[in-house]
Design a protein around this motif. Structure first.
Motif, PDB file in Angstrom:
ATOM      1  N   THR A   1     -14.145 -42.580 -23.022  1.00 53.67           N
ATOM      2  CA  THR A   1     -13.388 -41.332 -23.074  1.00 53.67           C
ATOM      3  C   THR A   1     -14.219 -40.239 -22.429  1.00 53.67           C
ATOM      4  N   ARG A   2     -13.558 -39.439 -21.645  1.00 50.90           N
ATOM      5  CA  ARG A   2     -14.239 -38.328 -20.991  1.00 50.90           C
ATOM      6  C   ARG A   2     -14.027 -37.072 -21.820  1.00 50.90           C
ATOM      7  N   PRO A   3     -15.086 -36.329 -22.050  1.00 49.33           N
ATOM      8  CA  PRO A   3     -14.923 -35.100 -22.836  1.00 49.33           C
ATOM      9  C   PRO A   3     -14.133 -34.064 -22.052  1.00 49.33           C
ATOM     10  N   LEU A   4     -13.282 -33.353 -22.745  1.00 47.47           N
ATOM     11  CA  LEU A   4     -12.497 -32.313 -22.109  1.00 47.47           C
ATOM     12  C   LEU A   4     -13.404 -31.158 -21.704  1.00 47.47           C
ATOM     13  N   GLY A   5     -13.144 -30.612 -20.532  1.00 47.51           N
ATOM     14  CA  GLY A   5     -13.877 -29.443 -20.070  1.00 47.51           C
ATOM     15  C   GLY A   5     -15.260 -29.737 -19.546  1.00 47.51           C
ATOM     16  N   MET A   6     -15.556 -30.987 -19.203  1.00 41.94           N
ATOM     17  CA  MET A   6     -16.912 -31.308 -18.756  1.00 41.94           C
ATOM     18  C   MET A   6     -17.253 -30.689 -17.402  1.00 41.94           C
ATOM     19  N   ASP A   7     -16.236 -30.310 -16.603  1.00 39.85           N
ATOM     20  CA  ASP A   7     -16.486 -29.660 -15.316  1.00 39.85           C
ATOM     21  C   ASP A   7     -16.109 -28.181 -15.341  1.00 39.85           C
ATOM     22  N   ARG A   8     -16.018 -27.613 -16.512  1.00 39.80           N
ATOM     23  CA  ARG A   8     -15.672 -26.204 -16.637  1.00 39.80           C
ATOM     24  C   ARG A   8     -16.692 -25.354 -15.887  1.00 39.80           C
ATOM     25  N   GLY A   9     -16.177 -24.452 -15.059  1.00 43.61           N
ATOM     26  CA  GLY A   9     -17.045 -23.582 -14.294  1.00 43.61           C
ATOM     27  C   GLY A   9     -17.486 -24.161 -12.957  1.00 43.61           C
ATOM     28  N   LYS A  10     -17.238 -25.452 -12.711  1.00 48.52           N
ATOM     29  CA  LYS A  10     -17.639 -26.083 -11.457  1.00 48.52           C
ATOM     30  C   LYS A  10     -16.493 -26.121 -10.444  1.00 48.52           C
ATOM     31  N   VAL A  11     -15.275 -26.012 -10.920  1.00 44.92           N
ATOM     32  CA  VAL A  11     -14.107 -26.104 -10.053  1.00 44.92           C
ATOM     33  C   VAL A  11     -13.336 -24.793 -10.128  1.00 44.92           C
ATOM     34  N   TRP A  12     -12.881 -24.314  -8.975  1.00 40.71           N
ATOM     35  CA  TRP A  12     -12.069 -23.101  -8.964  1.00 40.71           C
ATOM     36  C   TRP A  12     -10.946 -23.268  -7.965  1.00 40.71           C
ATOM     37  N   VAL A  13      -9.888 -22.525  -8.163  1.00 44.20           N
ATOM     38  CA  VAL A  13      -8.734 -22.544  -7.273  1.00 44.20           C
ATOM     39  C   VAL A  13      -8.530 -21.121  -6.777  1.00 44.20           C
ATOM     40  N   ALA A  14      -8.445 -20.978  -5.451  1.00 40.16           N
ATOM     41  CA  ALA A  14      -8.257 -19.658  -4.861  1.00 40.16           C
ATOM     42  C   ALA A  14      -6.905 -19.089  -5.275  1.00 40.16           C
ATOM     43  N   ASP A  15      -6.821 -17.783  -5.353  1.00 41.38           N
ATOM     44  CA  ASP A  15      -5.570 -17.136  -5.741  1.00 41.38           C
ATOM     45  C   ASP A  15      -4.448 -17.411  -4.750  1.00 41.38           C
ATOM     46  N   ASP A  16      -4.794 -17.616  -3.476  1.00 41.87           N
ATOM     47  CA  ASP A  16      -3.770 -17.829  -2.449  1.00 41.87           C
ATOM     48  C   ASP A  16      -3.688 -19.303  -2.010  1.00 41.87           C
ATOM     49  N   PHE A  17      -4.013 -20.228  -2.900  1.00 42.58           N
ATOM     50  CA  PHE A  17      -4.047 -21.647  -2.512  1.00 42.58           C
ATOM     51  C   PHE A  17      -2.696 -22.162  -2.031  1.00 42.58           C
ATOM     52  N   ASP A  18      -1.609 -21.578  -2.460  1.00 41.80           N
ATOM     53  CA  ASP A  18      -0.289 -22.056  -2.055  1.00 41.80           C
ATOM     54  C   ASP A  18       0.390 -21.114  -1.056  1.00 41.80           C
ATOM     55  N   ALA A  19      -0.370 -20.205  -0.467  1.00 40.23           N
ATOM     56  CA  ALA A  19       0.185 -19.291   0.533  1.00 40.23           C
ATOM     57  C   ALA A  19       0.439 -20.055   1.832  1.00 40.23           C
ATOM     58  N   PRO A  20       1.407 -19.618   2.631  1.00 34.91           N
ATOM     59  CA  PRO A  20       1.667 -20.286   3.908  1.00 34.91           C
ATOM     60  C   PRO A  20       0.445 -20.195   4.821  1.00 34.91           C
ATOM     61  N   LEU A  21       0.249 -21.235   5.626  1.00 28.77           N
ATOM     62  CA  LEU A  21      -0.871 -21.239   6.559  1.00 28.77           C
ATOM     63  C   LEU A  21      -0.593 -20.307   7.730  1.00 28.77           C
ATOM     64  N   PRO A  22      -1.637 -19.731   8.312  1.00 34.25           N
ATOM     65  CA  PRO A  22      -1.448 -18.888   9.497  1.00 34.25           C
ATOM     66  C   PRO A  22      -0.959 -19.747  10.674  1.00 34.25           C
ATOM     67  N   ASP A  23      -0.272 -19.105  11.623  1.00 38.06           N
ATOM     68  CA  ASP A  23       0.313 -19.828  12.751  1.00 38.06           C
ATOM     69  C   ASP A  23      -0.727 -20.581  13.571  1.00 38.06           C
ATOM     70  N   ASP A  24      -1.929 -20.008  13.764  1.00 39.42           N
ATOM     71  CA  ASP A  24      -2.925 -20.696  14.585  1.00 39.42           C
ATOM     72  C   ASP A  24      -3.366 -22.021  13.961  1.00 39.42           C
ATOM     73  N   ILE A  25      -3.411 -22.094  12.646  1.00 42.10           N
ATOM     74  CA  ILE A  25      -3.769 -23.350  11.976  1.00 42.10           C
ATOM     75  C   ILE A  25      -2.578 -24.310  11.996  1.00 42.10           C
ATOM     76  N   LEU A  26      -1.383 -23.799  11.790  1.00 44.50           N
ATOM     77  CA  LEU A  26      -0.196 -24.651  11.849  1.00 44.50           C
ATOM     78  C   LEU A  26      -0.041 -25.301  13.223  1.00 44.50           C
ATOM     79  N   LYS A  27      -0.372 -24.570  14.280  1.00 46.33           N
ATOM     80  CA  LYS A  27      -0.274 -25.120  15.632  1.00 46.33           C
ATOM     81  C   LYS A  27      -1.181 -26.330  15.812  1.00 46.33           C
TER      82      LYS A  27
END
Length: 93
Positions: free
Chosen positions: A46-72
């Motif tokens: 069994t893996r303890p809950l929260g063992m990677d707390r503070g090591k992983v983060w998600v940017a506030d704009d992670f689901d924002a549309p990609l800019p056109d230059d990257i989409l190209k």
């Protein structure tokens, strides 16, 4: 199920398949049981809950549309023209 030593040596792979299926096999010498084949119980760690707390983060704009230059880059230099489907309204009777 009980088998003699010679039969166990001859048909070991078949016996192991039966053991993996949940059956227990006793190996006997001259009718006297000397060993038992049983399936190995695997212990799940069994893996303890929260063992990677503070090591992983998600940017506030992670689901924002990609800019056109990257989409190209994904589309080989040009963005595809996306046609929106036309909505059809049902006629009332």
């Amino acid at each position: 199920m009980e088998v003699n030593i010679h039969e166990a040596k001859t048909h070991l792979s078949r016996l192991l398949q039966r053991v993996a299926g949940g059956e227990e096999v006793t190996i006997a010498r001259a009718g006297v049981p000397v060993a038992r084949l049983v399936a190995v119980e695997t212990k799940k760690k069994t893996r303890p809950l929260g063992m990677d707390r503070g090591k992983v983060w998600v940017a506030d704009d992670f689901d924002a549309p990609l800019p056109d230059d990257i989409l190209k880059l994904f589309y080989g230099g040009e963005l595809p023209k996306i046609e929106r489907p036309k909505l059809r309204r049902k006629k009332r009777k």
